[in-house]
Write a protein that holds these residues in place. Structure first.
Motif, short mmCIF file in Angstrom:
data_model
loop_
_atom_site.label_atom_id
_atom_site.label_comp_id
_atom_site.label_asym_id
_atom_site.label_seq_id
_atom_site.Cartn_x
_atom_site.Cartn_y
_atom_site.Cartn_z
N ILE A 1 1.03 -1.26 0.03
CA ILE A 1 0.22 -0.05 0.16
C ILE A 1 0.76 1.12 -0.14
O ILE A 1 0.42 2.23 -0.88
N ALA A 2 2.16 1.15 0.41
CA ALA A 2 2.74 2.34 0.96
C ALA A 2 3.75 2.79 -0.76
O ALA A 2 3.91 3.33 -0.93
N GLU A 3 3.76 1.28 -0.66
CA GLU A 3 4.50 1.54 -2.53
C GLU A 3 3.77 1.98 -3.67
O GLU A 3 4.21 2.83 -4.62
N VAL A 4 1.89 1.71 -3.49
CA VAL A 4 1.38 2.39 -4.90
C VAL A 4 0.93 3.94 -4.36
O VAL A 4 0.99 4.31 -5.14
N ARG A 5 0.54 3.88 -2.97
CA ARG A 5 0.90 5.91 -2.43
C ARG A 5 1.76 6.36 -3.28
O ARG A 5 1.66 7.08 -3.93
N THR B 1 -4.18 -4.29 -12.59
CA THR B 1 -4.99 -3.48 -12.98
C THR B 1 -6.61 -2.73 -11.86
O THR B 1 -6.28 -1.39 -12.47
N LEU B 2 -6.43 -3.74 -11.24
CA LEU B 2 -7.07 -2.76 -9.49
C LEU B 2 -6.85 -1.74 -9.19
O LEU B 2 -7.20 -0.91 -8.58
N LEU B 3 -5.49 -2.02 -9.43
CA LEU B 3 -4.59 -0.82 -8.53
C LEU B 3 -4.64 0.16 -9.65
O LEU B 3 -5.23 1.86 -9.21
N THR B 4 -4.28 1.18 -10.57
CA THR B 4 -4.78 1.76 -12.13
C THR B 4 -6.32 2.69 -11.64
O THR B 4 -6.17 2.73 -11.62
N ALA B 5 -6.72 0.57 -12.26
CA ALA B 5 -8.18 1.64 -12.24
C ALA B 5 -8.99 1.82 -11.55
O ALA B 5 -10.41 2.74 -11.52
N GLY B 6 -8.88 0.91 -10.64
CA GLY B 6 -9.90 1.23 -9.28
C GLY B 6 -9.85 2.10 -8.18
O GLY B 6 -10.36 2.06 -7.66
N ILE B 7 -8.64 2.72 -7.94
CA ILE B 7 -7.66 3.72 -7.58
C ILE B 7 -8.07 5.80 -7.75
O ILE B 7 -8.63 6.56 -7.21
N GLU B 8 -7.56 5.77 -9.00
CA GLU B 8 -7.92 6.64 -9.84
C GLU B 8 -9.36 7.16 -9.76
O GLU B 8 -9.58 8.65 -9.47
N THR B 9 -10.24 6.76 -10.43
CA THR B 9 -11.29 7.21 -10.43
C THR B 9 -12.27 7.24 -9.53
O THR B 9 -13.18 8.30 -8.93
#
Length: 441
Positions: A159-163, A249-257
């Motif tokens: 989660i820290a790296e994704v942020r 895919t879930l991280l990029t598409a699911g977080i931005e919107t």
């Protein structure tokens, strides 16, 4: 019929400069030229579809005649072959395997994660302090999706790296997608930053997947669901690489919107006192002072309309498709291999479909008014067989987060600070400073 060409085309660059410099204004202006307009992405010609009628044909009625287009091809070397980018039988196989993770009952099970993450965020707010709302909502969206994917403790490093990295991947990836291919090979800081962000995310997510394989324990999160999924037709599951592709895919598409919608929702609610009053009244009546639950989400009717209106006003900018065969769209024949562009943003701001489209009006989603919308006029999550599988998750997440905030706090804009908009794949708010005011209990 001859297809009109958008103004501003340059040798080699095509329409790349006006697309990147004037994104929503440029695409919105194309409807004045016709239902189908030629737009060149560098040397690549594309057909921009401006009407809800033909957009619905591309996404739904004739959707089987299209696959993902050139913009998505540009992302594939970095984001893999997940649902966002894959095509054909492989896409259908992966969709069957991923779909159970987003069943209504599974989404309901994540409501407590959504509520708790939001409660943890607002617990750190202090009365009278000024918050950078887009930063708070980006962090919240990363935390919710990250915990749903990886569980709380195990997923903390991911989660820290994704942020740290995911918004770099999204923003720089869109610039690459709309630019001639040589741009991504230039030794410029933006390219180096993008490549490093992708490499960091790939390394840490693959490490978690390998550790889960060795452990062999079902943690009850989305990652476990993906790793345990079996294709009913073949009996096989996903490889580590396929699992990684779906996770990214879930991280990029699911977080931005979700992050964008949450920030703009806070802004629009505060900017319209009558909307804020109705949201607070409904939250107080439905929740009666207790935490929100999955059963409350459908009862928060007006708040759901607020979310629908936010998704209308601030959607994804463009989608692309590639014709597999010759396709008749109105009076235009799209040749096999032709690239087609649909803009949810332009469709959602078309005054022929949406009265006074720049006005924030949740009541336009009252059933009687909403049913009058033409097909194809509202596509915040796409449509057809490629509609985003996470649409219910995202909508639920936004409602739960807003209800949790509204139950205890008001966010008021600073009168001398105007919010800026930075357009990449959607309208990102920048400098959304708001003051925290506790609501009386």
């Amino acid at each position: 019929m001859p297809v009109p060409v958008a103004p501003g085309r340059l040798p080699l660059l095509g329409h790349t400069l006006p697309l990147l410099r004037h994104r929503p204004d440029f695409t919105a202006s194309l409807r004045e030229l016709g239902e189908v307009v030629r737009v060149d992405l560098g040397p690549l010609p594309a057909f921009f579809v401006t009407s809800p009628r033909l957009s619905h044909e591309v996404l739904v009625t004739q959707g089987a005649k299209f696959r993902k287009g050139a913009m998505f091809d540009k992302f594939q070397p970095y984001l893999g072959n997940g649902l966002l980018l894959s095509n054909g039988p492989f896409h259908r196989r992966q969709r069957r395997m991923v779909q159970p993770a987003f069943h209504r009952d599974r989404v309901a099970g994540y409501v407590e994660t959504m509520r708790r993450a939001t409660a943890d965020l607002v617990a750190g707010w202090r009365a009278g302090e000024v918050r950078v709302v887009e930063d708070d909502m980006q962090g919240l969206a990363v935390t919710i999706v990250g915990e749903a994917l990886f569980s709380t403790g195990i997923g903390a490093p991911v989660i820290a790296e994704v942020r740290r990295s995911v918004f770099t991947v999204i923003k720089q990836g869109m610039v690459r997608a709309l630019s001639p291919s040589f741009v991504e090979r230039l030794p410029i800081p933006a390219n180096r930053e993008f490549d490093r962000a992708v490499a960091r995310m790939k390394a840490i997510v693959l490490d978690v997947i390998a550790a889960r394989r060795a452990e062999g324990v079902d943690h009850g999160d989305l990652l476990s669901t993906l790793m345990l999924a079996q294709d009913d037709d073949t009996g096989g599951g996903m490889t580590d690489q396929q699992t990684y592709d779906e996770v990214l895919t879930l991280l990029t598409a699911g977080i931005e919107t979700t992050a964008i919608a949450l920030a703009w929702a806070c802004h629009e609610i505060a900017a319209h006192p009558e909307v804020e009053a109705r949201v607070h009244a409904e939250v107080d009546e439905v929740l009666a002072g207790r935490p929100v639950t999955a059963e409350d989400v459908p009862r928060l009717v007006y708040l759901g309309r607020v979310v629908n209106e936010v998704l209308r006003k601030y959607p994804v900018w463009i989608l692309m498709r590639r014709a597999l065969v010759d396709v008749e769209l109105g009076e235009t024949t799209i040749p096999a291999g032709g690239e087609v562009i649909v803009s949810p943003h332009a469709l959602h701001h078309d005054p022929a479909s949406h009265d006074d489209p720049e006005r924030f009006d949740p009541d336009r989603w009252e059933p009687e008014r909403a049913t009058r919308l033409p097909r194809g006029a509202y596509v915040p999550f796409g449509a057809g067989t490629r509609q985003c599988l996470g649409n219910l998750f995202a909508h639920t997440e936004i409602v739960v987060a807003l209800a949790t905030i509204a139950a205890r706090h008001r966010l008021t804009p600073l009168p001398d600070k105007q919010v800026r908009v930075k357009f990449t794949s959607a309208a990102y708010p920048s400098g959304m400073l708001m003051r925290v005011e506790p609501r009386p209990r």
